[in-house]
Design a protein around this motif. Structure first.
Motif, PDB file in Angstrom:
ATOM      1  N   HIS A   1     -26.917  18.912 -27.962  1.00 24.04           N
ATOM      2  CA  HIS A   1     -25.652  19.605 -27.682  1.00 24.04           C
ATOM      3  C   HIS A   1     -24.756  18.758 -26.782  1.00 24.04           C
ATOM      4  CE1 HIS A   1     -28.151  22.668 -29.246  1.00 24.04           C
ATOM      5  NE2 HIS A   1     -27.422  23.714 -28.843  1.00 24.04           N
ATOM      6  N   GLU A   2     -25.404  18.177 -25.777  1.00 21.12           N
ATOM      7  CA  GLU A   2     -24.648  17.436 -24.757  1.00 21.12           C
ATOM      8  C   GLU A   2     -23.896  16.247 -25.372  1.00 21.12           C
ATOM      9  OE1 GLU A   2     -23.450  17.459 -20.837  1.00 21.12           O
ATOM     10  OE2 GLU A   2     -24.731  18.886 -21.881  1.00 21.12           O
ATOM     11  N   ALA A   3     -24.595  15.521 -26.247  1.00 24.99           N
ATOM     12  CA  ALA A   3     -23.999  14.336 -26.880  1.00 24.99           C
ATOM     13  C   ALA A   3     -22.790  14.734 -27.722  1.00 24.99           C
ATOM     14  CB  ALA A   3     -25.039  13.639 -27.762  1.00 24.99           C
ATOM     15  N   MET A   4     -22.936  15.812 -28.493  1.00 26.15           N
ATOM     16  CA  MET A   4     -21.842  16.232 -29.359  1.00 26.15           C
ATOM     17  C   MET A   4     -20.657  16.712 -28.513  1.00 26.15           C
ATOM     18  SD  MET A   4     -20.343  18.919 -31.280  1.00 26.15           S
ATOM     19  CE  MET A   4     -19.340  18.831 -32.740  1.00 26.15           C
ATOM     20  N   TYR A   5     -20.985  17.392 -27.416  1.00 30.75           N
ATOM     21  CA  TYR A   5     -19.931  17.881 -26.510  1.00 30.75           C
ATOM     22  C   TYR A   5     -19.158  16.702 -25.921  1.00 30.75           C
ATOM     23  CZ  TYR A   5     -17.699  20.523 -22.783  1.00 30.75           C
ATOM     24  OH  TYR A   5     -16.779  21.098 -21.966  1.00 30.75           O
TER      25      TYR A   5
ATOM     26  N   TYR B   1     -21.300  24.701 -30.155  1.00 28.49           N
ATOM     27  CA  TYR B   1     -21.394  26.090 -30.629  1.00 28.49           C
ATOM     28  C   TYR B   1     -20.230  26.457 -31.537  1.00 28.49           C
ATOM     29  CZ  TYR B   1     -25.267  26.936 -27.453  1.00 28.49           C
ATOM     30  OH  TYR B   1     -26.482  26.871 -26.827  1.00 28.49           O
ATOM     31  N   ALA B   2     -19.008  26.016 -31.153  1.00 31.70           N
ATOM     32  CA  ALA B   2     -17.826  26.356 -31.958  1.00 31.70           C
ATOM     33  C   ALA B   2     -18.003  25.883 -33.405  1.00 31.70           C
ATOM     34  CB  ALA B   2     -16.588  25.725 -31.335  1.00 31.70           C
ATOM     35  N   SER B   3     -18.434  24.630 -33.579  1.00 31.01           N
ATOM     36  CA  SER B   3     -18.608  24.092 -34.923  1.00 31.01           C
ATOM     37  C   SER B   3     -19.760  24.784 -35.642  1.00 31.01           C
ATOM     38  CB  SER B   3     -18.882  22.583 -34.870  1.00 31.01           C
ATOM     39  OG  SER B   3     -17.786  21.930 -34.282  1.00 31.01           O
ATOM     40  N   SER B   4     -20.879  25.003 -34.912  1.00 30.00           N
ATOM     41  CA  SER B   4     -22.048  25.639 -35.531  1.00 30.00           C
ATOM     42  C   SER B   4     -21.722  27.062 -35.971  1.00 30.00           C
ATOM     43  CB  SER B   4     -23.216  25.656 -34.555  1.00 30.00           C
ATOM     44  OG  SER B   4     -23.553  24.343 -34.194  1.00 30.00           O
ATOM     45  N   ASP B   5     -20.954  27.773 -35.161  1.00 32.20           N
ATOM     46  CA  ASP B   5     -20.557  29.137 -35.535  1.00 32.20           C
ATOM     47  C   ASP B   5     -19.682  29.126 -36.780  1.00 32.20           C
ATOM     48  OD1 ASP B   5     -21.963  30.229 -33.488  1.00 32.20           O
ATOM     49  OD2 ASP B   5     -20.264  30.385 -32.117  1.00 32.20           O
ATOM     50  N   ARG B   6     -18.763  28.171 -36.823  1.00 38.65           N
ATOM     51  CA  ARG B   6     -17.894  28.078 -38.005  1.00 38.65           C
ATOM     52  C   ARG B   6     -18.744  27.778 -39.243  1.00 38.65           C
ATOM     53  NH1 ARG B   6     -14.447  24.666 -36.295  1.00 38.65           N
ATOM     54  NH2 ARG B   6     -15.313  22.758 -37.189  1.00 38.65           N
ATOM     55  N   ILE B   7     -19.699  26.869 -39.071  1.00 35.94           N
ATOM     56  CA  ILE B   7     -20.512  26.449 -40.213  1.00 35.94           C
ATOM     57  C   ILE B   7     -21.443  27.571 -40.680  1.00 35.94           C
ATOM     58  CG2 ILE B   7     -22.479  24.948 -40.809  1.00 35.94           C
ATOM     59  CD1 ILE B   7     -20.936  22.705 -39.316  1.00 35.94           C
ATOM     60  N   TRP B   8     -22.065  28.287 -39.726  1.00 34.20           N
ATOM     61  CA  TRP B   8     -23.017  29.329 -40.136  1.00 34.20           C
ATOM     62  C   TRP B   8     -22.339  30.694 -40.268  1.00 34.20           C
ATOM     63  CZ3 TRP B   8     -27.326  29.349 -42.607  1.00 34.20           C
ATOM     64  CH2 TRP B   8     -28.063  30.547 -42.682  1.00 34.20           C
ATOM     65  N   SER B   9     -21.825  31.210 -39.161  1.00 34.13           N
ATOM     66  CA  SER B   9     -21.227  32.557 -39.210  1.00 34.13           C
ATOM     67  C   SER B   9     -19.945  32.563 -40.043  1.00 34.13           C
ATOM     68  CB  SER B   9     -20.939  33.061 -37.792  1.00 34.13           C
ATOM     69  OG  SER B   9     -22.136  33.041 -37.036  1.00 34.13           O
TER      70      SER B   9
ATOM     71  N   ARG C   1     -18.457  29.799 -26.266  1.00 35.56           N
ATOM     72  CA  ARG C   1     -18.399  28.345 -26.237  1.00 35.56           C
ATOM     73  C   ARG C   1     -19.574  27.746 -25.487  1.00 35.56           C
ATOM     74  NH1 ARG C   1     -13.664  26.265 -28.151  1.00 35.56           N
ATOM     75  NH2 ARG C   1     -12.886  27.785 -29.632  1.00 35.56           N
ATOM     76  N   TYR C   2     -19.814  26.494 -25.790  1.00 35.38           N
ATOM     77  CA  TYR C   2     -20.883  25.757 -25.115  1.00 35.38           C
ATOM     78  C   TYR C   2     -20.423  25.387 -23.702  1.00 35.38           C
ATOM     79  CZ  TYR C   2     -24.067  21.897 -24.080  1.00 35.38           C
ATOM     80  OH  TYR C   2     -24.978  21.061 -23.494  1.00 35.38           O
ATOM     81  N   VAL C   3     -21.300  25.630 -22.735  1.00 28.60           N
ATOM     82  CA  VAL C   3     -20.997  25.209 -21.360  1.00 28.60           C
ATOM     83  C   VAL C   3     -21.973  24.090 -21.013  1.00 28.60           C
ATOM     84  CG1 VAL C   3     -20.826  25.914 -18.959  1.00 28.60           C
ATOM     85  CG2 VAL C   3     -20.305  27.546 -20.780  1.00 28.60           C
TER      86      VAL C   3
END
Lengths: 241, 246
Positions: free
Chosen positions: A41-45, A143-151, A231-233
């Motif tokens: 997560h950290e790297a992508m952020y 999280y934003a991208s993962s939510d868009r992709i899954w949810s 969102r990811y913190v």
């Protein structure tokens, strides 16, 4: 005196190849950035914030991402406009090309047709993807991208885009090399084989990389589904600040 | 007991697309002939056997029987090739023959490549252009040429204008005004020739559009199907780079 030369056919040919080359370089780079999720997560952020200019300006400007998307969209539009000239233009041309391709059973002729089809699909797939980035540049993150992709079920778009764009890019680069490459007559066949082999490997690599990261996003998205929208913190932010 | 292997004689089924536009009653149709295969038999020999023994009305062209004249180009099982250079042993039992597409049909397997080639040559002006050619003393010794360059020109001169590259080219099949690899190869040949005084700008006027070098979509059928193994893709790439730099 000879009349003034019309240099536009030359310019258009060069522009079609040039925009194609730029777009392939972009997509090949893009794959490494989006697959940063494989490192966590950290790297992508970090990558997300880097593209928003945080490391340069001290605070994120998502508008930078929109601007990049707009440039890529413009490049695609220009490339598509120029490539459209080469599409079969009427039923008779389609019929001739189909008959010719079926009879010849010739790899490079068939690959060209694959490029016509994938190129056509990219009109829609690439535009849909870029539009989301263009209007929601701040909606990118672990999280934003993962939510868009899954949810948000965007995995359907990304899975098809992944396959189509890499097939198109791989064939395109091979054709560019054969179209302009200054190979000697004696070594041309050798280079053709080498380039084709290299591109098989490159396309296979990117398809694996893309599939792995897409599955990772889907997994994160599925786990995060109950909190979709949150969102990811980053860990250092919650701890140190 | 005889254990010596004997090669099996096979019967070839040669289907030919037959049509004679000069005959108002002629309808395009496939006709199949049976021919006994023989060692080292070429398609050219098989066609002659058919004409001599089965159907004297079968039209096809040949002159040299050795891949030099370029007359016997035809579609062999979907791909263009020279009948005289195609061995029947490399082909399956069922062989389908059709005339080269993109050229005026004379009858059956005979097409008028000469008419097309002449039109192309006139359009691309495939001859040496130089000042004062009329005053040249033909008995005087020519200015020497570097052997490498002469070899390169000779290599490109090997084109026999058989038309296989036109039949193998998807672009030429879709767009009838495309000059094809045969035309672009000849322009390159004169571009390299020091006796031709034309500038790149003058060559650009001949091939600098989508009917010329910028029409080529690099499908590479020409290169792969050329019976003379000419480096056509390399030549077109060379011409493309030169024409873009004009």
């Amino acid at each position: 005196m000879p009349q003034k030369l019309n240099r536009w056919p030359a310019r258009m040919d060069l522009l079609q190849s040039g925009t194609g080359l730029l777009l392939v370089m972009f997509i090949w780079g893009h794959m490494f950035f989006e697959s940063s999720i494989l490192l966590g997560h950290e790297a992508m952020y970090w990558v997300t914030r880097m593209f928003e200019g945080e490391h340069l300006f001290g605070r994120p400007y998502p508008l930078l991402v929109s601007a990049a998307a707009a440039i890529v969209l413009l490049l695609i539009a220009l490339h598509a406009l120029l490539a459209l000239r080469k599409f079969p233009a009427n039923y008779r041309q389609y019929q001739r090309m189909n008959t010719h391709m079926a009879a010849m059973r010739h790899m490079d002729t068939t690959l060209w047709y694959v490029q016509v089809i994938t190129g056509f699909l990219l009109f829609f797939l690439a535009s849909a993807h870029l539009l989301v980035v263009l209007v929601q540049p701040d909606n990118i993150g672990p999280y934003a991208s993962s939510d868009r992709i899954w949810s948000g079920r965007f995995w359907i778009l990304y899975a098809s885009l992944l396959l189509v764009v890499h097939v198109h890019a791989g064939i395109g680069i091979y054709r560019l090399a054969m179209k302009w490459g200054p190979f000697s007559a004696a070594s041309s066949g050798l280079w053709r084989g080498r380039i084709r082999l290299a591109l098989y490997c490159i396309v296979a690599f990117y398809l694996c990389l893309g599939t792995a990261s897409l599955i990772t996003y889907m997994r994160i998205g599925a786990e995060h589904a109950p909190y979709a929208g949150e969102r990811y913190v980053p860990t250092h932010a919650s701890g140190a600040h | 007991m005889n254990t010596i292997p004997v090669s099996q004689q096979r019967t070839l089924n040669i289907s030919v697309l037959r049509h004679n536009p000069a005959d108002p009653d002629s309808e395009p149709h496939m006709q199949t002939f049976q021919v006994e295969d023989a060692d080292a038999m070429t398609l050219f020999v098989a066609l002659n056997l058919i004409r001599e023994e089965q159907d004297p009305s079968l039209h096809f062209d040949f002159v040299c029987r050795a891949g030099i004249c370029g007359s016997c180009g035809m579609i062999i099982n979907g791909r263009p090739g020279l009948a005289c250079r195609t061995l029947t042993r490399d082909l399956p039992d069922d062989i389908t023959l059709a005339p080269l597409p993109g050229f005026e049909l004379i009858a059956d397997l005979s097409v008028n490549t000469g008419k097309w080639m002449r039109g192309m040559a006139e359009r691309l002006e495939t001859w040496v252009h130089a000042q004062g050619l009329e005053q040249i003393d033909l008995s005087a010794i020519e200015a020497p040429m570097e052997p490498e360059l002469a070899q390169q020109l000779y290599e490109l001169e090997r084109c026999i204008e058989c038309g296989c590259c036109i039949a193998a080219c998807g672009t030429a099949q879709m767009r009838e005004d495309f000059v094809g690899a045969v035309g672009l190869n000849q322009v390159t040949r004169f571009r390299l020739d020091p006796r031709d005084e034309r500038t790149d700008a003058q060559f650009y006027e001949l091939v600098g559009d989508d009917t010329g070098v910028f029409g080529c979509m690099t499908l590479l059928g020409c290169q792969d199907m050329c019976p003379k193994d000419l480096p056509l893709a390399t030549q077109i790439a060379f011409l493309r780079r030169r024409m873009v730099a004009v």
